[in-house]
Design an enzyme around this catalytic site. Structure first.
Site, PDB file in Angstrom:
ATOM      1  CD  GLU A 178      -2.514  -1.415   2.540  1.00  0.00           C
ATOM      2  OE1 GLU A 178      -2.591  -0.515   3.387  1.00  0.00           O
ATOM      3  OE2 GLU A 178      -2.838  -2.591   2.756  1.00  0.00           O
TER       4      GLU A 178
ATOM      5  CG  ASP B 233      -2.858   8.023   8.968  1.00  0.00           C
ATOM      6  OD1 ASP B 233      -2.662   6.801   9.124  1.00  0.00           O
ATOM      7  OD2 ASP B 233      -3.237   8.524   7.907  1.00  0.00           O
TER       8      ASP B 233
END
Lengths: 393, 257
Positions: B46, B57
């Site tokens: 990814e 995140d």
């Protein structure tokens, strides 16, 4: 023209809920339940009681005579600065704290820029005995020290946002990350008409008390609830949405929103989103935001921490696109001069945010019978440091 | 069938995927890291395209995104770098990032550029299911891209079924509701959640991510799913090392062996 949200959470092309899956259950719960909860008699009774006896509503609609003389129109100030905690923000936090209780939440989080929403959130958490965590940009913590102290005094934990520009946008990111990590017991009280649906609609509903009262007061004072102009400042845009809400369908009432141009719209140090922004996604909704060609969010600038935000709420983006509201840009200097003017002519020291709306008066021409309403969204006590430096007081 | 779908045809368990941010730790690192990861034994990759405000995140990937942007990484540049991808990397590659950069690039253009570069799938955590289905799905399908959705312990069965129906790659099972880079949740409740998802008999493979950092967490995830994704732990490792490429074989070996 329809200015309201549709069943999918959109205002025209703007709105929606662009959120990671982790936030989906909370947003879905809120979306499915808030309208039902706030329509219940016990919610309404408590909300009205707290607004009256705790916040001190209705806030006065004051005819500013000397200002009216100067500009040649009838200028009314909607005195949100006289609310408990000193700004309009508390209208929304009172509503959301009752809602949070009914949803069974035990812990409250919020973001804050100037600290006004943080204070208003810490206030209602103290009132209800709920745990309160406020995210605030490290830069804002420095320039708004008195508000940080007020939050702490009322028992809130203030966590500095140290990522990105360390201002309001980053505080909002941190609050959303907190919510992702605490998905069950926590309610996030967003302070403006931004974020994923249903927040923009919910916050503007709680703030709509401003225009509801204004209309009643205009009838009492002038016999007519249709002013010629209604003005408010816009960062994310919550006081403006509250001030415009009940005038949106009165197409003869001109609505004007003042954005912060900072050092000048094209100076590279500005927060004039409607001019500098493009359509995109920010903090969970499709709206207009300041961004690079690559879609990176641009750091805004304004002397007023409350307008220092790179986007506007999705309903504002819609009202801008369909031209229902005129968006204008006011520089730091223009806002500071307007602050001084109101202080000297009416004995009212406005928040620098609110002074952006006042500064627009300089740029307008009026007929003597024109009725102008300006939302004085907050008081200037929190800005004394900035005033002292700027005016060398 | 794209490379991702082919991989899942062949391999049913212990699938290892690694996430890294394009343009980090240096602007020219993207293809070199991908190549080194394939050589070291990763099953698919990814590649993150950075965003200034990565809501989902934690600090490690926030930092790698910020550094990558400072290094000059953009979607335009990433697609230029990826022109070399299929001469040097054969394993499946997904792009992962947030909606706004993709929308600015234009979703149709983005999908076409990704397909031209040999990308097999896309993960955009803040792209809503409804908008994907109504507006964007055709662009993804036309370009042979697998769009991947996240599922958390709070996701309802009904929604998982809907996600499974709209997916044609894998289902990204979060090990808990959290931002990236936290430690793995190993409570009984989490085991029950994995079992709940499996009991729905999804047609897509299940890959667990968030909180997978080492051999223990990788093995634990594989008790329940077809594989797992390591992100923050890898980004941290290459961020700390000067000769970051030389650390990659050992990083993968430590998880695999």
């Amino acid at each position: 023209m329809n200015y309201r949200v549709n069943e999918n959470g959109y205002y025209g092309d703007f709105g929606g809920a662009y959120i990671p899956e982790m936030l989906y259950p909370n947003i879905e719960q809120l979306k499915n339940q808030y309208l039902n909860i706030i329509a219940q008699p016990d919610f309404k009774a408590e909300f009205e009681d707290l607004l009256k006896n705790y916040v001190g509503r209705p806030s006065p609609l004051f005819l500013a005579k000397r200002l009216s003389e100067k500009y040649g129109a009838k200028i009314y100030l909607k005195r949100e600065d006289l609310n408990h905690t000193g700004a309009h923000k508390v209208n929304n936090t009172v509503g959301q704290i009752i809602l949070a209780e009914k949803l069974g939440k035990k812990r409250i989080i919020a973001e804050t820029g100037a600290g006004q929403h943080g204070v208003a959130t810490a206030t209602v958490c103290a009132l209800k005995g709920l745990e309160c965590v406020i995210y605030m940009g490290e830069v804002d913590i420095e320039r708004q020290a008195p508000n940080v102290a007020r939050m702490k005094m009322m028992g809130a934990t203030v966590i500095p946002a140290t990522s990105g520009s360390k201002t309001l946008k980053d505080a909002t990111n941190e609050a959303m990350r907190d919510w992702i990590n605490n998905p069950v017991d926590t309610h996030y009280i967003i302070g403006s008409v931004v974020g994923p649906h249903p927040y923009p609609e919910m916050v503007s509903l709680f703030q709509s008390i401003i225009s509801k009262e204004t209309k009643q007061q205009l009838i009492e004072q002038t016999g007519n609830d249709q002013p010629d102009y209604v003005l408010a400042c816009v960062g994310g845009g919550s006081n403006a949405m509250g001030m415009f809400y009940h005038f949106l369908d009165d197409e003869n009432v001109k609505l004007i929103a003042a954005e912060a141009a900072g050092l000048g719209v094209n100076s590279g140090h500005s927060a004039a989103t409607s001019v500098l922004g493009k359509e995109g996604v920010l903090h969970g909704s499709r709206t207009i935001l300041m961004q690079t060609e690559d879609g990176q969010v641009v750091e805004p600038y304004s002397i007023s921490a409350g307008l220092d935000y790179p986007g506007i709420g999705p309903q504002h983006a819609h009202l801008h696109k369909v031209k229902r509201v005129e968006y204008v840009s006011i520089t730091d200097d223009e806002a500071m001069q307007a602050s001084l003017l109101l202080s000297k002519m009416e004995g009212i020291i406005p928040a620098i945010e609110s002074a952006h709306a006042l500064a627009q008066l300089e740029k307008m021409t009026f007929k003597p019978d024109d009725v102008v309403v300006i939302c004085l969204s907050g008081r200037g006590d929190k800005d004394l440091d900035t005033f002292m430096k700027y005016f060398k007081l | 069938m794209n490379r991702l779908q082919q991989l899942f045809e062949k391999k049913k368990n212990n699938i290892l995927s690694i996430y890294f941010t394009a343009g980090y730790p240096e602007i020219g690192a993207t293809i070199k890291i991908a190549e080194a990861l394939e050589k070291a034994g990763a099953d698919f990759l990814e590649i993150g395209f950075p965003y200034s405000d990565p809501l989902a995140d934690g600090p490690v990937i926030q930092n790698s995104s910020q550094v990558a942007i400072e290094n000059g990484m953009t979607l335009k540049l990433l697609f230029q770098q990826l022109k070399d991808l299929r001469t040097r990397v054969t394993i499946p590659v997904l792009l992962m990032g947030y909606a706004n950069p993709m929308i600015q690039y234009g979703v149709a253009n983005f999908c076409k550029a990704a397909a031209d570069a040999g990308v097999d799938g896309v993960i955009v955590p803040d792209l809503p299911l409804n908008e994907y289905e109504e507006i964007y799905q055709d662009d993804f399908i036309k370009n042979g891209l697998s769009n991947v959705f996240l599922v958390t312990p709070q996701t309802s069965n009904e929604r998982i079924k809907k996600i499974d129906e709209l997916s044609n790659g894998f289902i990204y099972l979060l090990s808990s509701s959290s931002t990236t880079g936290k430690s793995l949740n190993v409570s009984d409740e989490i085991g029950e959640y994995y079992e709940r998802v499996k009991s729905l008999n999804p047609k897509n493979p299940l890959i667990i991510g968030f909180g997978i950092s080492d051999k223990n967490s990788f093995m634990r995830a594989n008790q329940y799913a077809n594989g797992a994704i390591v992100g923050s732990a890898f980004v941290k490792t290459i961020g700390n090392a000067k000769d970051y490429l030389s650390h990659i074989p050992q990083f993968i070996r430590k998880i695999r062996d």
